[in-house]
Design an enzyme around this catalytic site. Sequence first.
Site, PDB file in Angstrom:
ATOM      1  N   ASP A  12       4.506  -4.932  12.011  1.00 13.09           N
ATOM      2  CA  ASP A  12       3.617  -4.026  11.273  1.00 13.09           C
ATOM      3  C   ASP A  12       4.152  -2.597  11.356  1.00 13.09           C
ATOM      4  O   ASP A  12       3.390  -1.646  11.508  1.00 13.09           O
ATOM      5  CB  ASP A  12       2.178  -4.106  11.776  1.00 13.09           C
ATOM      6  CG  ASP A  12       1.178  -3.448  10.826  1.00 13.09           C
ATOM      7  OD1 ASP A  12       1.539  -3.176   9.677  1.00 13.09           O
ATOM      8  OD2 ASP A  12       0.027  -3.194  11.252  1.00 13.09           O
ATOM      9  N   ASN A  16       0.827  -1.218   0.000  1.00 13.55           N
ATOM     10  CA  ASN A  16       0.000   0.000   0.000  1.00 13.55           C
ATOM     11  C   ASN A  16       0.858   1.264   0.000  1.00 13.55           C
ATOM     12  O   ASN A  16       0.788   2.107   0.875  1.00 13.55           O
ATOM     13  CB  ASN A  16      -0.987   0.002   1.162  1.00 13.55           C
ATOM     14  CG  ASN A  16      -0.342  -0.207   2.519  1.00 13.55           C
ATOM     15  OD1 ASN A  16       0.680  -0.874   2.644  1.00 13.55           O
ATOM     16  ND2 ASN A  16      -0.958   0.365   3.546  1.00 13.55           N
TER      17      ASN A  16
END
Length: 445
Positions: free
Chosen positions: A309, A93
């Site tokens: 993450d 992304n």
Amino acid sequence: MGKTLLKNARFINEGKQWEGDLLVEGERIAKIGRSISSDTAVVIDLKGHYVMPGIIDDQVHFREPGLTHKGTIATESRAAIAGGITTFMEQPNTIPQTTTIKKLEEKFAMGAKSSYANYSFLFGGTNDNLEELKKLDKNACSGVKLFLGSSTGNMLVDDEVILEQIFRNTEMVISAHCEDETTIKQNLHAYKERYGEDIPIKCHPLIRSEEACYLSSSKAVALARKTGARLHVFHVSTGKELALFQNDIPLAEKRITAEVCLHHLWFSEDDYEKYGTRIKWNPAIKKASDREQLWQGLLDDRIDILATDHAPHTIEEKNQKYLKAPSGGPLVQHALPAMMQKVMEGKISLEHMVTKMCHNPAILFQIKDRGYLREGYFADLVVVDPNKPWNVDKDSILYKCGWSPFEGTTFNTQITHTFINGHLAFDHGKFSADRHAQRLTFNRP
């Protein structure tokens, strides 16, 4: 590169601890033994410090291309090796998104040019790139990433027909961000009705709720069972979801696996008052009881991997009000020290931590010759001094965004050396000017 001999180390590998030596020749581990000598090697006396395989982080967002004011492959991979992470898998992304084979290869070219750590990238699945995904070689990259709930950079896959086709048309691991979009939108509408534009951060886990997570992850698991797809659920954040995963077969035989991230093991909803939007993540940090259940799932092997993450934003972006503040935070430099803190507290053993952060990512993604201390494997190594307290402050933070949710925290162990493919890339706070990072290769017959 020549030879390096690590003497008097305390090795952590494959469920065991032992003392001995390790010889590196070129890029690889040449010998591991109780006592090794060499007339031609550079000798480093580790004086009983821990040596473990380099950490493999299966989920990072390094923000390049398109979002480089937050971080770059160079800045964030440099922070990663200071944190003992020798290999990363970066998410799609970015701007533009990594949703074509051409864009994927362009990212690999960026990694080759500027990464300090070994690298791979995930291919992003969308509602309209199924035909492109079908052309993707199963050994080309880490796997496929699906956003089943919208997050930073909207790549939401909400067409159920397409979703099933994706599950049926790839042999690669499908890594999924699971949150139910309809539930989140309904919750958000209700809280806007109550608070207007000034929703308190404490409402984040109520908006991106337990039910939103479970509804999405359970649907993904059901679809994987129906289609036989290889599903990996990223950043599990609730105790309820643990019922979806099993621990009665070896990881290599599992078709459905799970990951937990450091922040869901460290923080709870009780911390929103202190940290505010700095600990705003998707999925949200939830109750202390969820945190304890996630620890239990990690310890009993329902959860297979521990990751970061890592998702940096500038502090100016994070300091906005709840509705405008983006989700995510920087973690790669501090994940291993934080987990070592939990080891010292008796929360997890060193051996189990290494299994979750080193061995299991290599097994799950079928990475070639990494993730273990084994003769013939690449010499990706991290050395930890178990008795060297230090404080996280602005001066020590290496992320381009310049902040950390751990600011003010004292860690009792410190990473002293990181080797990348046999090269000493990080040594007591100093970085090598040379880069020796490599593109990951995979054993996928």
